[in-house]
Design a protein around this motif. Structure first.
Motif, PDB file in Angstrom:
ATOM      1  N   ILE A  17      20.557  16.961  22.640  1.00 17.03           N
ATOM      2  CA  ILE A  17      19.164  16.507  22.563  1.00 17.03           C
ATOM      3  C   ILE A  17      18.823  15.647  23.781  1.00 17.03           C
ATOM      4  N   GLY A  18      19.742  14.792  24.214  1.00 12.09           N
ATOM      5  CA  GLY A  18      19.512  13.970  25.405  1.00 12.09           C
ATOM      6  C   GLY A  18      19.339  14.808  26.656  1.00 12.09           C
ATOM      7  N   ILE A  19      20.160  15.833  26.801  1.00 12.25           N
ATOM      8  CA  ILE A  19      20.030  16.726  27.953  1.00 12.25           C
ATOM      9  C   ILE A  19      18.694  17.465  27.897  1.00 12.25           C
ATOM     10  N   ALA A  20      18.270  17.857  26.693  1.00 17.53           N
ATOM     11  CA  ALA A  20      16.980  18.545  26.543  1.00 17.53           C
ATOM     12  C   ALA A  20      15.825  17.631  26.950  1.00 17.53           C
ATOM     13  N   PHE A  21      15.884  16.348  26.555  1.00 16.82           N
ATOM     14  CA  PHE A  21      14.838  15.405  26.955  1.00 16.82           C
ATOM     15  C   PHE A  21      14.805  15.237  28.476  1.00 16.82           C
ATOM     16  N   LEU A  22      15.971  15.137  29.095  1.00 18.12           N
ATOM     17  CA  LEU A  22      16.011  14.991  30.554  1.00 18.12           C
ATOM     18  C   LEU A  22      15.450  16.232  31.247  1.00 18.12           C
ATOM     19  N   LEU A  23      15.819  17.395  30.759  1.00 21.20           N
ATOM     20  CA  LEU A  23      15.328  18.637  31.338  1.00 21.20           C
ATOM     21  C   LEU A  23      13.817  18.776  31.149  1.00 21.20           C
ATOM     22  N   LEU A  24      13.338  18.444  29.967  1.00 17.50           N
ATOM     23  CA  LEU A  24      11.907  18.543  29.692  1.00 17.50           C
ATOM     24  C   LEU A  24      11.104  17.569  30.544  1.00 17.50           C
ATOM     25  N   SER A  25      11.624  16.361  30.725  1.00 12.40           N
ATOM     26  CA  SER A  25      10.901  15.398  31.571  1.00 12.40           C
ATOM     27  C   SER A  25      10.885  15.850  33.032  1.00 12.40           C
ATOM     28  N   TYR A  26      11.991  16.426  33.503  1.00  5.80           N
ATOM     29  CA  TYR A  26      12.033  16.932  34.876  1.00  5.80           C
ATOM     30  C   TYR A  26      11.030  18.065  35.078  1.00  5.80           C
ATOM     31  N   LEU A  27      11.017  18.995  34.130  1.00  2.00           N
ATOM     32  CA  LEU A  27      10.113  20.138  34.249  1.00  2.00           C
ATOM     33  C   LEU A  27       8.651  19.719  34.142  1.00  2.00           C
ATOM     34  N   SER A  28       8.356  18.732  33.307  1.00  2.00           N
ATOM     35  CA  SER A  28       6.956  18.299  33.178  1.00  2.00           C
ATOM     36  C   SER A  28       6.502  17.488  34.390  1.00  2.00           C
ATOM     37  N   LEU A  29       7.388  16.700  34.972  1.00  2.00           N
ATOM     38  CA  LEU A  29       7.004  15.923  36.153  1.00  2.00           C
ATOM     39  C   LEU A  29       6.764  16.816  37.364  1.00  2.00           C
ATOM     40  N   ASN A  30       7.502  17.909  37.473  1.00  4.35           N
ATOM     41  CA  ASN A  30       7.339  18.811  38.607  1.00  4.35           C
ATOM     42  C   ASN A  30       6.296  19.895  38.363  1.00  4.35           C
ATOM     43  N   GLY A  31       5.673  19.908  37.194  1.00  2.00           N
ATOM     44  CA  GLY A  31       4.588  20.843  36.933  1.00  2.00           C
ATOM     45  C   GLY A  31       5.012  22.218  36.493  1.00  2.00           C
ATOM     46  N   TYR A  32       6.264  22.415  36.142  1.00  2.63           N
ATOM     47  CA  TYR A  32       6.718  23.726  35.687  1.00  2.63           C
ATOM     48  C   TYR A  32       6.318  23.978  34.233  1.00  2.63           C
ATOM     49  N   VAL A  33       6.201  22.893  33.448  1.00  5.27           N
ATOM     50  CA  VAL A  33       5.839  22.989  32.039  1.00  5.27           C
ATOM     51  C   VAL A  33       4.647  22.084  31.790  1.00  5.27           C
ATOM     52  N   THR A  34       3.670  22.591  31.050  1.00  2.90           N
ATOM     53  CA  THR A  34       2.517  21.775  30.679  1.00  2.90           C
ATOM     54  C   THR A  34       2.692  21.343  29.230  1.00  2.90           C
ATOM     55  N   THR A  43       3.978   8.500  32.229  1.00  5.22           N
ATOM     56  CA  THR A  43       4.594   7.464  31.398  1.00  5.22           C
ATOM     57  C   THR A  43       5.456   8.091  30.302  1.00  5.22           C
ATOM     58  N   ALA A  44       4.969   9.146  29.695  1.00  7.08           N
ATOM     59  CA  ALA A  44       5.747   9.840  28.670  1.00  7.08           C
ATOM     60  C   ALA A  44       7.000  10.465  29.261  1.00  7.08           C
ATOM     61  N   ALA A  45       6.912  10.963  30.484  1.00  9.97           N
ATOM     62  CA  ALA A  45       8.082  11.552  31.138  1.00  9.97           C
ATOM     63  C   ALA A  45       9.137  10.488  31.420  1.00  9.97           C
ATOM     64  N   ILE A  46       8.698   9.297  31.828  1.00  8.39           N
ATOM     65  CA  ILE A  46       9.647   8.202  32.080  1.00  8.39           C
ATOM     66  C   ILE A  46      10.309   7.774  30.778  1.00  8.39           C
ATOM     67  N   ILE A  47       9.533   7.725  29.702  1.00 10.84           N
ATOM     68  CA  ILE A  47      10.106   7.388  28.398  1.00 10.84           C
ATOM     69  C   ILE A  47      11.115   8.452  27.965  1.00 10.84           C
ATOM     70  N   MET A  48      10.817   9.724  28.243  1.00  6.31           N
ATOM     71  CA  MET A  48      11.759  10.797  27.906  1.00  6.31           C
ATOM     72  C   MET A  48      13.045  10.682  28.707  1.00  6.31           C
ATOM     73  N   VAL A  49      12.951  10.225  29.964  1.00  8.43           N
ATOM     74  CA  VAL A  49      14.156  10.032  30.769  1.00  8.43           C
ATOM     75  C   VAL A  49      15.038   8.962  30.150  1.00  8.43           C
ATOM     76  N   PHE A  50      14.448   7.815  29.805  1.00  5.67           N
ATOM     77  CA  PHE A  50      15.234   6.743  29.208  1.00  5.67           C
ATOM     78  C   PHE A  50      15.769   7.135  27.833  1.00  5.67           C
ATOM     79  N   LEU A  51      14.983   7.864  27.052  1.00  7.99           N
ATOM     80  CA  LEU A  51      15.439   8.328  25.751  1.00  7.99           C
ATOM     81  C   LEU A  51      16.590   9.323  25.898  1.00  7.99           C
ATOM     82  N   GLY A  52      16.494  10.206  26.884  1.00 13.73           N
ATOM     83  CA  GLY A  52      17.570  11.160  27.130  1.00 13.73           C
ATOM     84  C   GLY A  52      18.863  10.480  27.526  1.00 13.73           C
ATOM     85  N   ILE A  53      18.762   9.470  28.383  1.00 13.06           N
ATOM     86  CA  ILE A  53      19.960   8.727  28.783  1.00 13.06           C
ATOM     87  C   ILE A  53      20.538   7.965  27.604  1.00 13.06           C
TER      88      ILE A  53
END
Length: 99
Positions: A17-34, A43-53
């Protein structure tokens, strides 16, 4: 630690689940996923990074603890057993006065 499968199932699930949060935040920050409106901002992407870690930390702690038990058993299991050669029998003293 011989393999990743040696982790307990709940810890392994948290890791995934942590890896999924990190991947999802990366993809959303780079515009691959809306993502939907509440999760689509930076802000939500940064929270997902910390939650994933944070979700990946139990697996790291478990692996460090398992390594500590394998490498340094005296730290986790108490005192090592004594050798059989060092038994409780008194040794013969060569300097006895009773010859």
């Amino acid at each position: 630690m011989r393999s990743l499968g040696a982790l307990p199932k709940p810890v392994l699930i948290l890791e995934v689940i942590g890896i999924a949060f990190l991947l999802l935040s990366y993809l959303s920050l780079n515009g691959y996923v809306t993502l939907p409106a509440p999760f689509g901002n930076a802000t939500a992407a940064i929270i997902m990074v910390f939650l994933g870690i944070a979700l990946m930390l139990p697996a790291a702690a478990f692996m460090v603890w398992a390594m500590a038990q394998n490498v340094a058993p005296l730290l986790t299991k108490g005192q090592a057993p004594l050798d059989k050669s060092h038994s409780d029998k008194p040794k013969d003293k060569r300097d006895d006065a009773d010859h």
